[in-house]
Design a protein around this motif. Sequence first.
Motif, PDB file in Angstrom:
ATOM      1  N   LEU A   1       0.830  -1.202   0.000  1.00 25.44           N
ATOM      2  CA  LEU A   1       0.000   0.000   0.000  1.00 25.44           C
ATOM      3  C   LEU A   1       0.865   1.253   0.000  1.00 25.44           C
ATOM      4  O   LEU A   1       0.596   2.210  -0.745  1.00 25.44           O
ATOM      5  CB  LEU A   1      -0.931  -0.012   1.221  1.00 25.44           C
ATOM      6  CG  LEU A   1      -1.770   1.252   1.441  1.00 25.44           C
ATOM      7  CD1 LEU A   1      -2.812   1.379   0.332  1.00 25.44           C
ATOM      8  CD2 LEU A   1      -2.419   1.221   2.803  1.00 25.44           C
ATOM      9  N   LEU A   2       1.913   1.271   0.802  1.00 27.47           N
ATOM     10  CA  LEU A   2       2.811   2.432   0.859  1.00 27.47           C
ATOM     11  C   LEU A   2       3.553   2.621  -0.460  1.00 27.47           C
ATOM     12  O   LEU A   2       3.702   3.752  -0.949  1.00 27.47           O
ATOM     13  CB  LEU A   2       3.794   2.277   2.012  1.00 27.47           C
ATOM     14  CG  LEU A   2       3.184   2.248   3.421  1.00 27.47           C
ATOM     15  CD1 LEU A   2       4.262   1.958   4.455  1.00 27.47           C
ATOM     16  CD2 LEU A   2       2.475   3.541   3.726  1.00 27.47           C
ATOM     17  N   ILE A   3       4.001   1.542  -1.068  1.00 28.08           N
ATOM     18  CA  ILE A   3       4.734   1.631  -2.339  1.00 28.08           C
ATOM     19  C   ILE A   3       3.819   2.129  -3.455  1.00 28.08           C
ATOM     20  O   ILE A   3       4.198   2.995  -4.255  1.00 28.08           O
ATOM     21  CB  ILE A   3       5.366   0.266  -2.693  1.00 28.08           C
ATOM     22  CG1 ILE A   3       6.495  -0.047  -1.720  1.00 28.08           C
ATOM     23  CG2 ILE A   3       5.879   0.255  -4.127  1.00 28.08           C
ATOM     24  CD1 ILE A   3       7.042  -1.447  -1.838  1.00 28.08           C
ATOM     25  N   VAL A   4       2.602   1.628  -3.514  1.00 28.06           N
ATOM     26  CA  VAL A   4       1.665   2.054  -4.552  1.00 28.06           C
ATOM     27  C   VAL A   4       1.315   3.525  -4.370  1.00 28.06           C
ATOM     28  O   VAL A   4       1.216   4.277  -5.352  1.00 28.06           O
ATOM     29  CB  VAL A   4       0.396   1.161  -4.535  1.00 28.06           C
ATOM     30  CG1 VAL A   4      -0.707   1.755  -5.376  1.00 28.06           C
ATOM     31  CG2 VAL A   4       0.746  -0.223  -5.022  1.00 28.06           C
ATOM     32  N   THR A   5       1.174   3.967  -3.144  1.00 30.63           N
ATOM     33  CA  THR A   5       0.877   5.372  -2.888  1.00 30.63           C
ATOM     34  C   THR A   5       2.007   6.267  -3.377  1.00 30.63           C
ATOM     35  O   THR A   5       1.763   7.316  -3.972  1.00 30.63           O
ATOM     36  CB  THR A   5       0.643   5.591  -1.371  1.00 30.63           C
ATOM     37  OG1 THR A   5      -0.398   4.736  -0.936  1.00 30.63           O
ATOM     38  CG2 THR A   5       0.260   7.026  -1.082  1.00 30.63           C
ATOM     39  N   VAL A   6       3.232   5.855  -3.155  1.00 35.30           N
ATOM     40  CA  VAL A   6       4.377   6.647  -3.612  1.00 35.30           C
ATOM     41  C   VAL A   6       4.472   6.613  -5.134  1.00 35.30           C
ATOM     42  O   VAL A   6       4.724   7.644  -5.778  1.00 35.30           O
ATOM     43  CB  VAL A   6       5.682   6.134  -2.964  1.00 35.30           C
ATOM     44  CG1 VAL A   6       6.901   6.744  -3.619  1.00 35.30           C
ATOM     45  CG2 VAL A   6       5.680   6.415  -1.475  1.00 35.30           C
ATOM     46  N   LEU A   7       4.275   5.443  -5.753  1.00 35.70           N
ATOM     47  CA  LEU A   7       4.382   5.341  -7.212  1.00 35.70           C
ATOM     48  C   LEU A   7       3.296   6.137  -7.927  1.00 35.70           C
ATOM     49  O   LEU A   7       3.531   6.678  -9.016  1.00 35.70           O
ATOM     50  CB  LEU A   7       4.328   3.872  -7.639  1.00 35.70           C
ATOM     51  CG  LEU A   7       5.551   3.033  -7.284  1.00 35.70           C
ATOM     52  CD1 LEU A   7       5.340   1.589  -7.711  1.00 35.70           C
ATOM     53  CD2 LEU A   7       6.800   3.598  -7.930  1.00 35.70           C
ATOM     54  N   LEU A   8       2.108   6.204  -7.344  1.00 36.81           N
ATOM     55  CA  LEU A   8       1.020   6.978  -7.955  1.00 36.81           C
ATOM     56  C   LEU A   8       1.091   8.455  -7.582  1.00 36.81           C
ATOM     57  O   LEU A   8       0.235   9.230  -8.011  1.00 36.81           O
ATOM     58  CB  LEU A   8      -0.335   6.392  -7.537  1.00 36.81           C
ATOM     59  CG  LEU A   8      -0.625   4.980  -8.027  1.00 36.81           C
ATOM     60  CD1 LEU A   8      -1.975   4.508  -7.509  1.00 36.81           C
ATOM     61  CD2 LEU A   8      -0.590   4.920  -9.546  1.00 36.81           C
ATOM     62  N   GLN A   9       2.084   8.829  -6.807  1.00 35.71           N
ATOM     63  CA  GLN A   9       2.340  10.198  -6.387  1.00 35.71           C
ATOM     64  C   GLN A   9       1.120  10.808  -5.706  1.00 35.71           C
ATOM     65  O   GLN A   9       0.726  11.943  -5.967  1.00 35.71           O
ATOM     66  CB  GLN A   9       2.797  11.060  -7.572  1.00 35.71           C
ATOM     67  CG  GLN A   9       4.088  10.593  -8.164  1.00 35.71           C
ATOM     68  CD  GLN A   9       4.530  11.414  -9.355  1.00 35.71           C
ATOM     69  OE1 GLN A   9       3.787  12.262  -9.836  1.00 35.71           O
ATOM     70  NE2 GLN A   9       5.738  11.170  -9.819  1.00 35.71           N
TER      71      GLN A   9
END
Length: 157
Positions: free
Chosen positions: A106-114
């Motif tokens: 969840l944290l990685i996807v949030t960062v990748l989607l900015q």
Amino acid sequence: MTERDQERGDGRDPIDEEAAWAEIVAGYGEEPADPPGVWPLGVPLTADELTAAPLDGPPPAEGPRDWEPAEDEDEGHFVPPEPPPLPAADLSTKLAWVAVLGGPLLLIVTVLLQRQMTWWIVTLGVGGFLGGFATLVTRMRDGRDDDWADPGSGAVV
């Protein structure tokens, strides 16, 4: 010979460094002689010469690449049995694995989607990972069987 060697009196003859360096310089650029039984570099070989036995030396011994299997050797090969199925996991173990893997995801996807990293995303990500990890650790088996609880259950003489 240095003064220290003379004081020790080790009995060795002194080395003529000038003569040794002159011999090294005189031989600079010369190729050393090939050892016996080695084909000189740069000389091409034909297919017949490659398969022919060497003239100077013992005949070549058979090696592992010269071995060929017998016709019926493949008949007795080992086939391992099917492994037993994995034990079924209960619901809490499955949810703990979802939390351990899903929290950081969840944290990685949030960062990748900015996207903005809000407090509830951080809480779900970090809390999910820590909670799932703690659940998996507490549910681990300790490696002791229940049969070993009684220390007097050993062999009777």
